[in-house]
Design a protein around this motif. Structure first.
Motif, PDB file in Angstrom:
ATOM      1  N   LEU A   1       0.827  -1.213   0.000  1.00 58.62           N
ATOM      2  CA  LEU A   1       0.000   0.000   0.000  1.00 58.62           C
ATOM      3  C   LEU A   1       0.863   1.266   0.000  1.00 58.62           C
ATOM      4  O   LEU A   1       0.552   2.230  -0.713  1.00 58.62           O
ATOM      5  N   THR A   2       1.967   1.264   0.762  1.00 59.55           N
ATOM      6  CA  THR A   2       2.823   2.463   0.755  1.00 59.55           C
ATOM      7  C   THR A   2       3.490   2.627  -0.619  1.00 59.55           C
ATOM      8  O   THR A   2       3.681   3.744  -1.079  1.00 59.55           O
ATOM      9  N   ASN A   3       3.826   1.504  -1.265  1.00 58.58           N
ATOM     10  CA  ASN A   3       4.381   1.588  -2.632  1.00 58.58           C
ATOM     11  C   ASN A   3       3.358   2.156  -3.599  1.00 58.58           C
ATOM     12  O   ASN A   3       3.686   3.005  -4.439  1.00 58.58           O
ATOM     13  N   GLU A   4       2.117   1.706  -3.468  1.00 59.77           N
ATOM     14  CA  GLU A   4       1.036   2.207  -4.333  1.00 59.77           C
ATOM     15  C   GLU A   4       0.830   3.706  -4.106  1.00 59.77           C
ATOM     16  O   GLU A   4       0.672   4.484  -5.055  1.00 59.77           O
TER      17      GLU A   4
ATOM     18  N   ALA B   1     -13.428  10.113  -5.966  1.00 61.85           N
ATOM     19  CA  ALA B   1     -12.262   9.582  -6.680  1.00 61.85           C
ATOM     20  C   ALA B   1     -11.170   9.116  -5.718  1.00 61.85           C
ATOM     21  O   ALA B   1     -10.171   8.525  -6.132  1.00 61.85           O
ATOM     22  N   SER B   2     -11.345   9.376  -4.403  1.00 58.89           N
ATOM     23  CA  SER B   2     -10.315   9.015  -3.415  1.00 58.89           C
ATOM     24  C   SER B   2     -10.263   7.501  -3.233  1.00 58.89           C
ATOM     25  O   SER B   2     -11.304   6.837  -3.163  1.00 58.89           O
ATOM     26  N   THR B   3      -9.049   6.964  -3.152  1.00 63.83           N
ATOM     27  CA  THR B   3      -8.850   5.533  -2.902  1.00 63.83           C
ATOM     28  C   THR B   3      -8.084   5.371  -1.601  1.00 63.83           C
ATOM     29  O   THR B   3      -7.591   6.357  -1.026  1.00 63.83           O
ATOM     30  N   ARG B   4      -7.921   4.120  -1.149  1.00 63.58           N
ATOM     31  CA  ARG B   4      -7.142   3.917   0.078  1.00 63.58           C
ATOM     32  C   ARG B   4      -5.680   4.314  -0.134  1.00 63.58           C
ATOM     33  O   ARG B   4      -5.009   4.717   0.820  1.00 63.58           O
ATOM     34  N   ALA B   5      -5.200   4.253  -1.367  1.00 58.88           N
ATOM     35  CA  ALA B   5      -3.832   4.703  -1.640  1.00 58.88           C
ATOM     36  C   ALA B   5      -3.698   6.209  -1.410  1.00 58.88           C
ATOM     37  O   ALA B   5      -2.647   6.688  -0.956  1.00 58.88           O
ATOM     38  N   HIS B   6      -4.764   6.978  -1.709  1.00 60.07           N
ATOM     39  CA  HIS B   6      -4.714   8.424  -1.440  1.00 60.07           C
ATOM     40  C   HIS B   6      -4.632   8.695   0.068  1.00 60.07           C
ATOM     41  O   HIS B   6      -3.924   9.603   0.506  1.00 60.07           O
ATOM     42  N   VAL B   7      -5.372   7.901   0.855  1.00 61.49           N
ATOM     43  CA  VAL B   7      -5.331   8.094   2.307  1.00 61.49           C
ATOM     44  C   VAL B   7      -3.931   7.748   2.842  1.00 61.49           C
ATOM     45  O   VAL B   7      -3.382   8.459   3.686  1.00 61.49           O
TER      46      VAL B   7
ATOM     47  N   ARG C   1      -1.155   7.890   1.080  1.00 64.58           N
ATOM     48  CA  ARG C   1      -0.274   8.971   0.582  1.00 64.58           C
ATOM     49  C   ARG C   1      -0.358  10.169   1.528  1.00 64.58           C
ATOM     50  O   ARG C   1       0.668  10.759   1.909  1.00 64.58           O
ATOM     51  N   ALA C   2      -1.569  10.520   1.955  1.00 65.08           N
ATOM     52  CA  ALA C   2      -1.759  11.649   2.881  1.00 65.08           C
ATOM     53  C   ALA C   2      -1.082  11.368   4.223  1.00 65.08           C
ATOM     54  O   ALA C   2      -0.545  12.280   4.866  1.00 65.08           O
ATOM     55  N   THR C   3      -1.070  10.099   4.635  1.00 64.35           N
ATOM     56  CA  THR C   3      -0.441   9.719   5.905  1.00 64.35           C
ATOM     57  C   THR C   3       1.076   9.876   5.823  1.00 64.35           C
ATOM     58  O   THR C   3       1.714  10.405   6.742  1.00 64.35           O
ATOM     59  N   LEU C   4       1.657   9.432   4.708  1.00 61.82           N
ATOM     60  CA  LEU C   4       3.107   9.590   4.519  1.00 61.82           C
ATOM     61  C   LEU C   4       3.486  11.063   4.422  1.00 61.82           C
ATOM     62  O   LEU C   4       4.460  11.519   5.034  1.00 61.82           O
ATOM     63  N   GLU C   5       2.689  11.824   3.655  1.00 64.62           N
ATOM     64  CA  GLU C   5       2.977  13.262   3.522  1.00 64.62           C
ATOM     65  C   GLU C   5       2.904  13.957   4.886  1.00 64.62           C
ATOM     66  O   GLU C   5       3.671  14.885   5.164  1.00 64.62           O
ATOM     67  N   ALA C   6       1.975  13.493   5.747  1.00 68.21           N
ATOM     68  CA  ALA C   6       1.805  14.126   7.062  1.00 68.21           C
ATOM     69  C   ALA C   6       3.073  14.013   7.901  1.00 68.21           C
ATOM     70  O   ALA C   6       3.371  14.896   8.709  1.00 68.21           O
TER      71      ALA C   6
ATOM     72  N   GLY D   1      12.906   3.794  11.482  1.00 69.11           N
ATOM     73  CA  GLY D   1      12.224   2.864  10.584  1.00 69.11           C
ATOM     74  C   GLY D   1      11.630   3.495   9.333  1.00 69.11           C
ATOM     75  O   GLY D   1      11.775   2.964   8.226  1.00 69.11           O
ATOM     76  N   ALA D   2      10.945   4.640   9.491  1.00 70.26           N
ATOM     77  CA  ALA D   2      10.243   5.235   8.347  1.00 70.26           C
ATOM     78  C   ALA D   2      11.197   5.759   7.277  1.00 70.26           C
ATOM     79  O   ALA D   2      10.784   6.019   6.137  1.00 70.26           O
ATOM     80  N   THR D   3      12.487   5.909   7.614  1.00 72.90           N
ATOM     81  CA  THR D   3      13.444   6.446   6.629  1.00 72.90           C
ATOM     82  C   THR D   3      13.743   5.432   5.522  1.00 72.90           C
ATOM     83  O   THR D   3      14.378   5.774   4.533  1.00 72.90           O
ATOM     84  N   ARG D   4      13.271   4.186   5.686  1.00 73.91           N
ATOM     85  CA  ARG D   4      13.479   3.199   4.611  1.00 73.91           C
ATOM     86  C   ARG D   4      12.613   3.505   3.391  1.00 73.91           C
ATOM     87  O   ARG D   4      12.825   2.961   2.316  1.00 73.91           O
ATOM     88  N   ASN D   5      11.616   4.398   3.582  1.00 73.11           N
ATOM     89  CA  ASN D   5      10.738   4.758   2.465  1.00 73.11           C
ATOM     90  C   ASN D   5      11.419   5.836   1.605  1.00 73.11           C
ATOM     91  O   ASN D   5      11.483   7.007   1.979  1.00 73.11           O
ATOM     92  N   GLU D   6      11.939   5.423   0.457  1.00 70.00           N
ATOM     93  CA  GLU D   6      12.719   6.333  -0.414  1.00 70.00           C
ATOM     94  C   GLU D   6      11.878   7.509  -0.895  1.00 70.00           C
ATOM     95  O   GLU D   6      12.344   8.646  -0.988  1.00 70.00           O
ATOM     96  N   TRP D   7      10.619   7.219  -1.231  1.00 69.08           N
ATOM     97  CA  TRP D   7       9.741   8.295  -1.719  1.00 69.08           C
ATOM     98  C   TRP D   7       9.588   9.378  -0.646  1.00 69.08           C
ATOM     99  O   TRP D   7       9.668  10.570  -0.929  1.00 69.08           O
TER     100      TRP D   7
END
Length: 488
Positions: free
Chosen positions: A326-329, A367-373, A375-380, A408-414
């Motif tokens: 889901l985080t990749n999506e 148009a919102s999907t669970r991937a958008h939610v 994405r908003a969590t990572l951006e937060a 831990g969260a620093t493993r997310n390159e995006w």
């Protein structure tokens, strides 16, 4: 490495794991072991852990580490989750409360009373901290109120009140040593930042008897000696104790003002060392980064929910099992689709300090999907870090440069690239998963004379990855985040 070269055993007792590593004189990790820990939530806003489960997990990690080498040990070093507090009987060493977690809000009402009585300014002036349920003093007040005769027993010295470092030291020494270090004591809200001793004024406000509290010692030096436990030999000197966020700053080599470190775990902490004691005008904490011969002070901003918000969102979306997918999506979406999530799941920390704020997801459309939610969590995570970074810029006498990150969260390159774009600063990621434990080991090694000074420590090899900022649409996104934040 010759098998007879001694090693430092560094323990890192966190919220979700008890880790042990062995470190050699080149500063390299030569063995590692960890055990998972659970946090229970007996009612909304409450978070607690079992003190004996933490000790058992720590022993299992030590054994797992020691089984990997025959090398002798030179010393033990401790880093730990901060602010969490517990009580135990001095005579038996048995816990008589849960470990009330740093995340726990059970002391909210008491904190509100202190603020209503006009005590917030004097507490901030003495301790460097805002009145908030995160810190240990309110938790200790709650613990004494909920133990039969708690107050009188504490005043008689029958009860020990301590943080996790103090509990581990007590266990390792078989109850011979009841002490904490200045970095952990600085997060209790009971220590005077100027004297580095318990403040009679703060003890009076929180009603905590001095007889129940540990001795405050420098972060490096001999705290005590170990008893024998499994593979752990007796008579080893315990040479450092330091709160995990402070240890991460030390482990990253953040010794000079202008450097900012962010540790991204369940919550997040940004910290920058200062050349002198500065009171924050922008909602940050002033704290002791560590104390060697003299104290090094720091500005710190604590964010309550970062990695924790990602796991919460995954549970909400029914995606706990496929969180990585889901985080990749979420990272492959072209945008957040106008969705913003303010993860004030138990209030907001720095620089807002609003214990009454609650989480909010805004901007949802059909148009919102669970991937958008997600994405908003990572951006937060990145938005909250920028909130604190900007507050640090207001307070810091030195200009702030790049952001050093670990956790831990620093493993997310995006996320790392998004953070660099958002701050318009390079983000430097530590590739060591044990930077807090390493910091404690470096501190102990310095006390042993392994490394002469901070220059020798700064020269140690630290694998890192760099993310350069790009020009993009991020400033506009940040304005919309501010709008979402106002609505909470």
């Amino acid at each position: 490495m010759a098998s007879h070269d001694p090693l430092i055993l560094a323990l890192d007792e966190g919220t979700t794991n008890a880790k042990a590593i062995l470190v050699d004189r080149a500063g390299r990790v030569v063995a590692r072991s960890s055990q998972p820990l659970t946090v229970s939530h007996p009612q909304p806003g409450y978070a607690e852990q079992d003190p004996m489960a933490i000790w058992r997990a720590m022993l299992a990690s030590i054994d797992g580490c020691m089984a990997q080498t025959a090398a002798p040990l030179a010393a033990v070093a401790i880093s730990n989750q901060r602010e969490s507090a517990l009580a135990w009987e001095r005579s038996t060493g048995n816990p008589i409360s849960p470990l009330v977690s740093w995340q726990c809000r059970r002391s909210t009402r008491f904190c509100e009373q202190l603020t209503a009585q006009g005590q917030a300014d004097v507490i901030r002036e003495r301790s460097g901290l805002a009145v908030d349920p995160m810190f240990s003093a309110g938790k200790m007040r709650w613990i004494l109120d909920n133990i039969p005769n708690g107050q009188s027993r504490a005043a008689e010295g029958e009860i020990c009140l301590g943080t996790v470092d103090c509990w581990l030291l007590w266990q390792l020494t078989g109850g011979k040593v009841f002490a904490t270090d200045a970095s952990n004591a600085a997060r209790t809200q009971l220590m005077d930042l100027r004297t580095l001793q318990w403040s009679s004024e703060l003890l009076g406000l929180f009603g905590i008897p001095l007889a129940a509290l540990p001795e405050i010692l420098p972060s490096a030096g001999i705290f005590g000696e170990t008893l024998e436990f499994g593979h752990l030999p007796a008579g080893l000197p315990i040479m450092s104790m330091i709160g995990d966020s402070h240890a991460a700053l030390f482990g990253q080599g953040g010794f000079t003002p202008g450097l900012v470190k962010a540790t991204l775990g369940t919550g997040s902490s940004l910290m920058t060392p200062m050349s002198q004691l500065i009171s924050s005008g922008a909602g940050l904490a002033t704290t002791v980064a560590w104390q060697t011969d003299t104290p090094t002070y720091a500005l710190e901003g604590n964010i309550v929910h970062t990695g924790g918000a990602v796991h919460w969102a995954a549970r909400l979306l029914g995606a706990s099992e496929d969180l990585d997918a889901l985080t990749n999506e979420a990272a492959t979406l072209s945008s957040n689709g106008g969705v913003y999530f303010v993860p004030a799941l138990s209030g907001l920390g720095a620089p807002h300090w609003r214990a009454d704020a609650r989480g909010l997801i805004t901007g949802l459309t059909d148009a919102s999907t669970r991937a958008h939610v997600m994405r908003a969590t990572l951006e937060a995570i990145a938005f909250q870090i920028r909130d604190v970074f900007e507050a640090m810029e207001q307070d810091s006498p030195e200009p702030l440069g790049e952001l050093w990150v670990d956790g831990g969260a620093t493993r997310n390159e995006w996320l790392m690239q998004f953070q660099a774009d958002l701050l318009q600063r390079p983000v430097i990621r530590s590739l060591s998963p044990e930077v807090s434990a390493l910091g404690a080991a470096h501190l102990a090694g310095q006390a042993l004379g392994w490394w002469e000074d901070s220059n020798a420590l700064a020269d140690l090899e630290r694998p890192r990855q760099r993310y350069e900022p790009r020009n993009n649409q991020v400033p506009d996104l940040y304005d919309q985040w501010k709008d979402a934040l106002r609505r909470t």
